[in-house]
Write an enzyme that holds these catalytic residues in place. Sequence first.
Site, PDB file in Angstrom:
ATOM      1  N   ASN A   6      65.219   5.457   3.571  1.00  0.00           N
ATOM      2  CA  ASN A   6      65.168   4.309   2.656  1.00  0.00           C
ATOM      3  C   ASN A   6      64.930   4.819   1.232  1.00  0.00           C
ATOM      4  O   ASN A   6      63.910   5.469   0.966  1.00  0.00           O
ATOM      5  CB  ASN A   6      64.037   3.374   3.102  1.00  0.00           C
ATOM      6  CG  ASN A   6      63.928   2.141   2.240  1.00  0.00           C
ATOM      7  OD1 ASN A   6      63.994   2.243   1.013  1.00  0.00           O
ATOM      8  ND2 ASN A   6      63.754   0.984   2.836  1.00  0.00           N
ATOM      9  N   HIS A   9      62.563   3.491  -3.165  1.00  0.00           N
ATOM     10  CA  HIS A   9      61.484   3.985  -4.032  1.00  0.00           C
ATOM     11  C   HIS A   9      62.021   4.816  -5.193  1.00  0.00           C
ATOM     12  O   HIS A   9      61.378   4.929  -6.230  1.00  0.00           O
ATOM     13  CB  HIS A   9      60.475   4.774  -3.200  1.00  0.00           C
ATOM     14  CG  HIS A   9      59.996   3.988  -2.014  1.00  0.00           C
ATOM     15  ND1 HIS A   9      59.109   2.939  -2.144  1.00  0.00           N
ATOM     16  CD2 HIS A   9      60.332   4.041  -0.707  1.00  0.00           C
ATOM     17  CE1 HIS A   9      58.910   2.403  -0.946  1.00  0.00           C
ATOM     18  NE2 HIS A   9      59.643   3.044  -0.063  1.00  0.00           N
ATOM     19  N   HIS A  42      67.232  -1.878   0.358  1.00  0.00           N
ATOM     20  CA  HIS A  42      66.869  -3.298   0.422  1.00  0.00           C
ATOM     21  C   HIS A  42      67.248  -3.927  -0.914  1.00  0.00           C
ATOM     22  O   HIS A  42      66.631  -3.632  -1.941  1.00  0.00           O
ATOM     23  CB  HIS A  42      65.357  -3.408   0.671  1.00  0.00           C
ATOM     24  CG  HIS A  42      64.866  -4.821   0.812  1.00  0.00           C
ATOM     25  ND1 HIS A  42      63.556  -5.122   1.077  1.00  0.00           N
ATOM     26  CD2 HIS A  42      65.508  -6.022   0.728  1.00  0.00           C
ATOM     27  CE1 HIS A  42      63.403  -6.437   1.140  1.00  0.00           C
ATOM     28  NE2 HIS A  42      64.580  -6.997   0.923  1.00  0.00           N
ATOM     29  N   ARG A  44      66.835  -6.783  -2.883  1.00  0.00           N
ATOM     30  CA  ARG A  44      65.982  -7.976  -2.900  1.00  0.00           C
ATOM     31  C   ARG A  44      66.589  -9.054  -3.786  1.00  0.00           C
ATOM     32  O   ARG A  44      67.306  -8.767  -4.736  1.00  0.00           O
ATOM     33  CB  ARG A  44      64.591  -7.606  -3.443  1.00  0.00           C
ATOM     34  CG  ARG A  44      63.784  -6.681  -2.564  1.00  0.00           C
ATOM     35  CD  ARG A  44      62.454  -6.405  -3.234  1.00  0.00           C
ATOM     36  NE  ARG A  44      61.717  -7.633  -3.430  1.00  0.00           N
ATOM     37  CZ  ARG A  44      60.753  -8.078  -2.615  1.00  0.00           C
ATOM     38  NH1 ARG A  44      60.383  -7.355  -1.571  1.00  0.00           N
ATOM     39  NH2 ARG A  44      60.137  -9.204  -2.853  1.00  0.00           N
ATOM     40  N   ARG A  48      64.205  -6.144  -7.723  1.00  0.00           N
ATOM     41  CA  ARG A  48      63.065  -5.373  -8.236  1.00  0.00           C
ATOM     42  C   ARG A  48      63.342  -3.865  -8.273  1.00  0.00           C
ATOM     43  O   ARG A  48      62.855  -3.165  -9.138  1.00  0.00           O
ATOM     44  CB  ARG A  48      61.895  -5.717  -7.322  1.00  0.00           C
ATOM     45  CG  ARG A  48      60.744  -4.872  -7.363  1.00  0.00           C
ATOM     46  CD  ARG A  48      59.761  -5.152  -6.264  1.00  0.00           C
ATOM     47  NE  ARG A  48      59.328  -6.527  -6.120  1.00  0.00           N
ATOM     48  CZ  ARG A  48      58.426  -6.898  -5.210  1.00  0.00           C
ATOM     49  NH1 ARG A  48      57.876  -6.009  -4.411  1.00  0.00           N
ATOM     50  NH2 ARG A  48      58.065  -8.149  -5.094  1.00  0.00           N
ATOM     51  N   GLU A  69      69.347  -3.864   3.884  1.00  0.00           N
ATOM     52  CA  GLU A  69      68.307  -4.838   4.222  1.00  0.00           C
ATOM     53  C   GLU A  69      68.415  -6.017   3.276  1.00  0.00           C
ATOM     54  O   GLU A  69      68.581  -5.840   2.066  1.00  0.00           O
ATOM     55  CB  GLU A  69      66.923  -4.218   4.049  1.00  0.00           C
ATOM     56  CG  GLU A  69      66.600  -3.108   5.020  1.00  0.00           C
ATOM     57  CD  GLU A  69      65.221  -2.530   4.772  1.00  0.00           C
ATOM     58  OE1 GLU A  69      64.857  -1.604   5.494  1.00  0.00           O
ATOM     59  OE2 GLU A  69      64.523  -2.995   3.848  1.00  0.00           O
ATOM     60  N   THR A 100      57.631  -5.182   2.166  1.00  0.00           N
ATOM     61  CA  THR A 100      57.798  -6.091   3.301  1.00  0.00           C
ATOM     62  C   THR A 100      56.536  -6.050   4.156  1.00  0.00           C
ATOM     63  O   THR A 100      56.083  -4.988   4.552  1.00  0.00           O
ATOM     64  CB  THR A 100      59.019  -5.656   4.143  1.00  0.00           C
ATOM     65  OG1 THR A 100      60.066  -5.293   3.264  1.00  0.00           O
ATOM     66  CG2 THR A 100      59.475  -6.768   5.046  1.00  0.00           C
ATOM     67  N   GLU A 152      64.705  -4.114  14.635  1.00  0.00           N
ATOM     68  CA  GLU A 152      63.897  -3.041  14.059  1.00  0.00           C
ATOM     69  C   GLU A 152      62.440  -3.446  14.246  1.00  0.00           C
ATOM     70  O   GLU A 152      61.999  -4.465  13.708  1.00  0.00           O
ATOM     71  CB  GLU A 152      64.211  -2.833  12.577  1.00  0.00           C
ATOM     72  CG  GLU A 152      63.341  -1.706  11.995  1.00  0.00           C
ATOM     73  CD  GLU A 152      63.621  -1.392  10.534  1.00  0.00           C
ATOM     74  OE1 GLU A 152      64.740  -1.699  10.043  1.00  0.00           O
ATOM     75  OE2 GLU A 152      62.737  -0.841   9.880  1.00  0.00           O
ATOM     76  N   HIS A 191      58.647   1.311   8.915  1.00  0.00           N
ATOM     77  CA  HIS A 191      57.658   0.830   7.961  1.00  0.00           C
ATOM     78  C   HIS A 191      56.336   1.574   8.109  1.00  0.00           C
ATOM     79  O   HIS A 191      55.737   1.551   9.180  1.00  0.00           O
ATOM     80  CB  HIS A 191      57.397  -0.681   8.043  1.00  0.00           C
ATOM     81  CG  HIS A 191      56.997  -1.240   6.712  1.00  0.00           C
ATOM     82  ND1 HIS A 191      55.741  -1.086   6.193  1.00  0.00           N
ATOM     83  CD2 HIS A 191      57.708  -1.887   5.757  1.00  0.00           C
ATOM     84  CE1 HIS A 191      55.691  -1.634   4.998  1.00  0.00           C
ATOM     85  NE2 HIS A 191      56.877  -2.126   4.704  1.00  0.00           N
TER      86      HIS A 191
HETATM   87  N1  PXP Z   1      62.130  -0.870   7.433  1.00  0.00           N
HETATM   88  C1  PXP Z   1      62.052  -2.013   6.710  1.00  0.00           C
HETATM   89  C2  PXP Z   1      62.617  -3.268   7.287  1.00  0.00           C
HETATM   90  C3  PXP Z   1      61.475  -2.007   5.427  1.00  0.00           C
HETATM   91  O1  PXP Z   1      61.418  -3.144   4.724  1.00  0.00           O
HETATM   92  C4  PXP Z   1      60.991  -0.791   4.897  1.00  0.00           C
HETATM   93  C5  PXP Z   1      60.392  -0.757   3.534  1.00  0.00           C
HETATM   94  O2  PXP Z   1      61.284  -1.130   2.577  1.00  0.00           O
HETATM   95  C6  PXP Z   1      61.100   0.366   5.684  1.00  0.00           C
HETATM   96  C7  PXP Z   1      61.659   0.304   6.958  1.00  0.00           C
HETATM   97  C8  PXP Z   1      60.625   1.695   5.193  1.00  0.00           C
HETATM   98  O3  PXP Z   1      59.246   1.672   5.055  1.00  0.00           O
HETATM   99  P1  PXP Z   1      58.490   2.861   4.330  1.00  0.00           P
HETATM  100  O4  PXP Z   1      58.974   2.904   2.920  1.00  0.00           O
HETATM  101  O5  PXP Z   1      57.064   2.495   4.461  1.00  0.00           O
HETATM  102  O6  PXP Z   1      58.850   4.117   5.085  1.00  0.00           O
END
Ligand code: PXP
Length: 242
Positions: A6, A9, A42, A44, A48, A69, A100, A152, A191
Site C-alpha cells: 500500500n 503513505h 486508497h 479517498r 487526502r 480501495e 481506516t 480482506e 492493516h
Molecule cells: N488494508 C486496508 C483495507 C487499508 O485501509 C489499509 C490502510 O490504508 C491497509 C490494508 C494497510 O494498512 P497499513 O498501512 O497499516 O499496513
Amino acid sequence: MRLYVNIDHIATVRQARGTDEPDPVRAAVLCELGGADGITVHLREDRRHIQDRDVELLMKTARGVVNLELAAASDVLALAEGWRPHQATLVPERREEVTTEGGISLAGEAARGWVGEAVKRLKDAGIRTSLFIDPDADAVRASVDLGADAVELHTGEYANTRGEERHEQLRRLRRAAALGRSVGLGVHAGHGLTYENVSPVAAIEEIEELNIGHSIICRAVFTGIERATRDMAEILRRARAV
Ligand code: PXP
C-alpha cells in the site's frame, strides 16, 4: 502468499508539501522490483493522499495487480468502473479518521443495500471485488450473500493488542479465514501489520494475500536515509571542489 504494498503513505508525504515528490507511482516500480505482487492505493473521497492522476498512471505502468480501495458510496465508484483495476476493495470511510478504523458495516439493511449495489457495479465492470471486513462469521457470510469474490480481514485489532488478547485475535482471524475459504471466498488480510507482528498472520494457510503499507514505508525511510544524506553531502562537497 501474495504481497500487495500500500503506497498511500508516499502520497501523504507528497501532499504535505504540495509538490510532485515523492511520486507514489515511481515508488510502485521499486516495490515491484522488490517483489511486490500488487500495488494497493486508497483513493479517498477527500483525496487526502492518493490523487486521480496517481491511479490513472498506475493503471498504465504497473506490471502486477492494482488493488484500488474505495468507499462504496463515493464518486470513486464511477471512476473505478472506467479504470477497471484488476481488483477493488470496498472499505468504510469517515472524514475525521486518521486511517481506516475497522471493517465495512454489513449489519443493517441499508448498509447491505449500498454495499451490494457497489459490488454489483464493480463486478459488472469485470473487476474482482473484495470487502474489507472485521474477522467475524456474520461478516464473512454477509460477504458471500452480497456476491463478493473475496474478503480482506481487518488485522487492526490483532495488531493493537498484546499477550493473551492478541492470541485471541489471532484465533479469530484463523476462524474467519477458514470460514471464508470454506464458503469459496478469496481470503486477504491487512492493516497494522509490521515486521514484528506479521509472521503468525502470514502462517495462516487460508490467507492468500496481505496488504501492507505503513510499516514498509517506515522501514524504507530508515534503510534509505543514510544513503540519501550521503548523496546530499556529496553534492555540497562537489559544489566547492571546482
Ligand atoms: N488494508 C486496508 C483495507 C487499508 O485501509 C489499509 C490502510 O490504508 C491497509 C490494508 C494497510 O494498512 P497499513 O498501512 O497499516 O499496513
